[in-house]
Design a protein around this motif. Structure first.
Motif, PDB file in Angstrom:
ATOM      1  N   ASN A  65       0.799  -1.216   0.000  1.00  0.00           N
ATOM      2  CA  ASN A  65       0.000   0.000   0.000  1.00  0.00           C
ATOM      3  C   ASN A  65       0.835   1.271   0.000  1.00  0.00           C
ATOM      4  O   ASN A  65       0.456   2.281   0.583  1.00  0.00           O
ATOM      5  CB  ASN A  65      -0.960  -0.003   1.197  1.00  0.00           C
ATOM      6  CG  ASN A  65      -1.913  -1.170   1.159  1.00  0.00           C
ATOM      7  OD1 ASN A  65      -2.429  -1.521   0.102  1.00  0.00           O
ATOM      8  ND2 ASN A  65      -2.147  -1.788   2.307  1.00  0.00           N
ATOM      9  N   ARG A  66       2.012   1.221  -0.631  1.00  0.00           N
ATOM     10  CA  ARG A  66       2.851   2.405  -0.789  1.00  0.00           C
ATOM     11  C   ARG A  66       3.129   2.629  -2.265  1.00  0.00           C
ATOM     12  O   ARG A  66       3.339   1.687  -3.020  1.00  0.00           O
ATOM     13  CB  ARG A  66       4.192   2.231  -0.042  1.00  0.00           C
ATOM     14  CG  ARG A  66       4.044   2.184   1.471  1.00  0.00           C
ATOM     15  CD  ARG A  66       5.414   2.043   2.116  1.00  0.00           C
ATOM     16  NE  ARG A  66       5.325   1.955   3.563  1.00  0.00           N
ATOM     17  CZ  ARG A  66       6.362   1.806   4.375  1.00  0.00           C
ATOM     18  NH1 ARG A  66       7.584   1.691   3.867  1.00  0.00           N
ATOM     19  NH2 ARG A  66       6.197   1.752   5.675  1.00  0.00           N
ATOM     20  N   GLN A  67       3.155   3.900  -2.655  1.00  0.00           N
ATOM     21  CA  GLN A  67       3.461   4.204  -4.043  1.00  0.00           C
ATOM     22  C   GLN A  67       4.960   4.068  -4.293  1.00  0.00           C
ATOM     23  O   GLN A  67       5.777   4.377  -3.429  1.00  0.00           O
ATOM     24  CB  GLN A  67       3.022   5.635  -4.375  1.00  0.00           C
ATOM     25  CG  GLN A  67       1.511   5.818  -4.365  1.00  0.00           C
ATOM     26  CD  GLN A  67       1.105   7.209  -4.842  1.00  0.00           C
ATOM     27  OE1 GLN A  67       1.960   8.053  -5.097  1.00  0.00           O
ATOM     28  NE2 GLN A  67      -0.188   7.430  -4.964  1.00  0.00           N
TER      29      GLN A  67
END
Length: 198
Positions: free
Chosen positions: A2-4
């Protein structure tokens, strides 16, 4: 998770691009659906070769059967079944899905499936009616998602899933490879969790 992040590569071949596409939106490639259930709890999952996505968790209180007073129990069951049907209609795309597993202890799966098809006839839901052949009923020890492992280890089910992407779980032993390698899980939206204590 869930991290860009940015991924760079000098050349992008079609296989790599396909894998990235699947990773960005795995639900678009999940052609196997599983509903694992028991009275009062159900998990609706989309299964890909690399992960299990829990799209809905339904929990509701169902009154116990009492001699001469079965109406409340039946109403509770139907309310529970309707919540599962709503989640099913929201998350399942039969243009992609090739098989729907419905698993439970005892006859819960049979009663739910009968109710599902009866409601589909009543509402003239052609999507469900025309895809009845894709539904497979199977025994599970409980309605919790870990029961998927035993369901997918069944040789009969493995054979039934031979034309789905889930059968591509590694090169080892098809769907049974799930037992060797735990399935990463992506939880669905919190709004999918239904609870009713009436």
């Amino acid at each position: 998770m869930n991290r860009q992040f940015t991924l760079n590569k000098h050349e992008w071949d079609s296989i790599t691009l396909e894998r990235i596409d699947q990773a960005c939106d795995p639900a678009q490639h999940a052609d196997l659906v599983a509903i694992v259930m028991q009275e009062g709890i159900a998990h609706l999952c989309l299964i890909t070769p690399s992960m299990t996505l829990v799209r809905a968790k339904i929990e509701t209180s169902i009154p116990r059967k009492r001699k001469g007073l079965c109406d409340q129990h039946t109403k509770g069951l139907h309310r529970f079944y309707n919540q599962i049907i709503q989640a099913f209609q929201r998350h399942v795309n039969f243009d992609i899905v090739k098989c729907v597993l419905i698993a439970s202890p005892g006859f819960v799966k049979d009663h739910f499936t009968d109710y599902l098809f009866a409601e589909a006839q009543k509402m003239d839901d052609k999507t469900i009616i025309e895809n009845k052949s894709k539904f497979v009923l199977v025994h599970s020890s409980s309605g919790f998602k870990h029961s998927l492992k035993e369901v997918l280890a069944d040789p009969v089910i493995t054979a039934r899933l031979s034309d789905t992407k889930a059968a591509e779980l590694g090169q080892l032993s098809g769907v049974a490879a799930i037992l060797r390698f735990p399935m990463p899980e992506e939880e669905g939206d919190e709004e999918d969790d239904d609870s009713d204590d009436d």
